[in-house]
Design a protein around this motif. Structure first.
Motif, short mmCIF file in Angstrom:
data_model
loop_
_atom_site.label_atom_id
_atom_site.label_comp_id
_atom_site.label_asym_id
_atom_site.label_seq_id
_atom_site.Cartn_x
_atom_site.Cartn_y
_atom_site.Cartn_z
N LEU A 361 -20.79 -11.55 118.07
CA LEU A 361 -21.19 -10.23 117.54
C LEU A 361 -19.97 -9.40 117.16
CD1 LEU A 361 -24.05 -9.45 120.08
CD2 LEU A 361 -24.36 -9.59 117.60
N LEU A 362 -18.95 -9.45 117.99
CA LEU A 362 -17.73 -8.68 117.71
C LEU A 362 -16.96 -9.26 116.52
CD1 LEU A 362 -16.46 -8.07 121.37
CD2 LEU A 362 -17.59 -6.43 119.85
N ARG A 363 -17.11 -10.56 116.30
CA ARG A 363 -16.43 -11.20 115.17
C ARG A 363 -17.16 -10.95 113.85
NH1 ARG A 363 -16.96 -17.52 114.50
NH2 ARG A 363 -18.88 -16.73 113.53
N ASP A 364 -18.51 -11.16 113.87
CA ASP A 364 -19.28 -11.10 112.63
C ASP A 364 -19.78 -9.69 112.31
OD1 ASP A 364 -18.82 -13.78 112.53
OD2 ASP A 364 -20.86 -14.38 113.06
N THR A 365 -19.90 -8.85 113.32
CA THR A 365 -20.30 -7.44 113.22
C THR A 365 -21.46 -7.17 112.27
OG1 THR A 365 -18.56 -7.02 111.58
CG2 THR A 365 -18.05 -6.56 113.90
N PRO A 366 -22.67 -7.71 112.55
CA PRO A 366 -23.83 -7.27 111.77
C PRO A 366 -23.97 -5.75 111.90
CG PRO A 366 -24.50 -8.43 113.77
CD PRO A 366 -23.03 -8.64 113.63
N GLU A 367 -24.49 -5.12 110.87
CA GLU A 367 -24.48 -3.66 110.80
C GLU A 367 -25.23 -3.00 111.96
OE1 GLU A 367 -23.45 0.05 109.40
OE2 GLU A 367 -22.72 -1.92 108.76
N THR A 368 -26.39 -3.57 112.32
CA THR A 368 -27.26 -2.96 113.34
C THR A 368 -27.60 -3.98 114.42
OG1 THR A 368 -28.23 -1.52 111.65
CG2 THR A 368 -29.41 -1.69 113.74
N LEU A 369 -27.59 -3.52 115.65
CA LEU A 369 -27.96 -4.35 116.80
C LEU A 369 -28.99 -3.57 117.61
CD1 LEU A 369 -27.51 -6.83 118.67
CD2 LEU A 369 -25.63 -5.57 119.72
N VAL A 370 -30.15 -4.18 117.85
CA VAL A 370 -31.19 -3.57 118.69
C VAL A 370 -31.28 -4.41 119.96
CG1 VAL A 370 -33.61 -2.91 118.90
CG2 VAL A 370 -32.44 -2.69 116.69
N TYR A 371 -30.97 -3.77 121.09
CA TYR A 371 -30.88 -4.46 122.38
C TYR A 371 -32.05 -4.01 123.26
CZ TYR A 371 -28.30 -6.54 126.41
OH TYR A 371 -27.90 -7.30 127.47
#
Length: 417
Positions: A361-371
């Motif tokens: 996640l830190l490498r590819d950094t999709p714009e939005t993350l819903v956890y």
């Protein structure tokens, strides 16, 4: 030793100070005066097991369940529901380090769509708090609802009428092990799953459960004390269904589904409002609870789940609802790239995100993350790790489990510019 309960602890037990020690007393409330005679250690805390409330605090709620105080399922029925929400809000804020509201459950009794009832030589019901062998005999479970009474009564009649042997938990002997009840709260459909050790279920057994839409016989061939097994036979429907808004889900004895349907409807609506862009990766996708709901709203959805059976169920839910979404078997640590998705939805187990996934996640950094999280502690740890590239934009707690200390949380994170 006479003590006064000062507050509720993390497990929902009352906490009293005894010299330099703090004793946790189950089923007590702040302001209670308690005589504590004996206690023991449970992991890192001291828990009283021989005590008496000599003066109850004002403002207690009246538990609806006649087994409260003995059954280990609910520990907060004596606490007014508004106070339970305040307790969960404070607990969530302590873990996360920022202010967050908690949405109350639409129903506080009759809300659970699944209960696992142990069948033991000591009773048919739930474990006595603090034991693994002593089962409290019950007639119904108020947090499930009235249909539990009918099913439990039928089980007891079948045991007597067919001379069936209950399970001896201590010696790992016997036949009948669990009675698992599932109900579609929005469809009214009812499933009974009887879990046994290896053996023979007599002919005519199904006649005792003619009121069920689906009756399963499952066999647990292991010594493990679990409430599922290999499905040997079923009567009636192979599935029951549940609806969350305009989406229908198939329910099988061995599939996971959020246990509070009324609050689950709020949960999927909330997740759908937080998702951005057109393409979504639904990680830990299960039977497609979020993925199918999002696909119904026009998002392009791919789901990844480690359990092959859950993936099979998700695909059937896709077909049932006439949506376009793909689900495949895979592990969180093996996701190759996240660059193709606008939003990643994660709903991990209590252990939280795999470290490899966090690095991805830190490498590819999709714009939005819903956890979506059922464990505020691991959520907080993961948020700190993700803070290198993400910031929290929105957060909300949901009370999925009234009368327990547990709370669900949903957090929306945005990639830092």
């Amino acid at each position: 030793m006479r003590v006064r309960i000062e507050r509720l602890g993390e497990k929902g037990f009352g906490v009293a100070k005894v010299g330099k020690k703090r004793i946790h007393v189950p089923f007590t409330a702040p302001g209670d005066v308690v005589d504590v005679r004996k206690w023991h250690r449970e992991k890192r805390i001291l828990v009283a097991h021989d005590y008496e409330v000599v003066k109850a605090a004002e403002g207690r709620a009246e538990p609806r369940c006649p087994y409260f105080g003995r059954c280990g399922g609910c520990v907060l029925q004596h606490i007014p529901y508004e106070t339970q929400i305040e307790f969960k809000k404070a607990s969530l804020e302590r873990s996360l380090g920022f202010e967050v509201e908690v949405l109350p459950s639409p129903l506080t009794y009759g809300h659970r769509n699944r209960i696992d009832i142990a069948i033991a030589t000591t009773g048919i019901g739930f474990r006595r708090r603090g034991t693994w062998w002593d089962v409290i005999d019950i007639d119904e479970c108020p947090v499930f609802g009235g249909r539990s009474r009918e099913a439990i009564a039928a089980m007891k009649e079948a045991i007597e009428g067919l001379s069936l042997e209950r399970y001896d938990i201590r010696n790992n002997e016997g036949f009948l092990r669990y009675l698992v009840l599932r109900e579609g709260k929005f469809t009214g459909e009812f499933m009974v799953n009887v879990v046994t050790a290896e053996g023979r279920l007599p002919e005519g057994f199904e006649e005792y459960f003619s009121f069920a839409d689906s009756l399963y016989w499952s066999v647990n061939r292991t010594p493990s004390d679990v409430s599922f097994g290999d499905a040997e036979r079923f009567w009636g429907k192979p599935y029951i269904t549940e609806r969350l808004g305009d989406v229908t889900y198939l329910i099988h004895p061995n599939s996971f589904f959020q246990t509070n349907s009324y609050q689950a409807e709020n949960l999927v609506k909330m997740v759908s409002k937080l998702v951005e862009g057109g393409s979504v990766l639904d990680l830990y996708s299960g039977v497609g609870t979020f993925g199918v709901y999002l696909a119904k709203r026009g998002f392009r959805v791919e789901g990844i789940e480690v359990n092959p059976f859950a993936v099979e169920m998700a695909r059937e839910n896709v077909e049932l609802n006439g949506v376009e979404a793909t689900f495949r078997v895979g592990e969180d640590r093996d996701v190759e790239t996240l660059r193709d998705y606008d939003t990643v939805v994660v709903d991990p187990p209590r252990a939280g995100l795999h470290p490899k996934l966090i690095r991805r996640l830190l490498r590819d950094t999709p714009e939005t993350l819903v956890y979506v999280s059922c464990n505020p502690k691991t959520l907080a740890e993961d948020l700190r790790a993700l803070g290198e590239a993400y910031e929290v934009e929105e957060a909300m707690g949901l009370d999925m489990f009234p009368h327990t200390p547990h709370v669900e949380a949903v957090v929306k994170l945005k990639h830092k510019v």
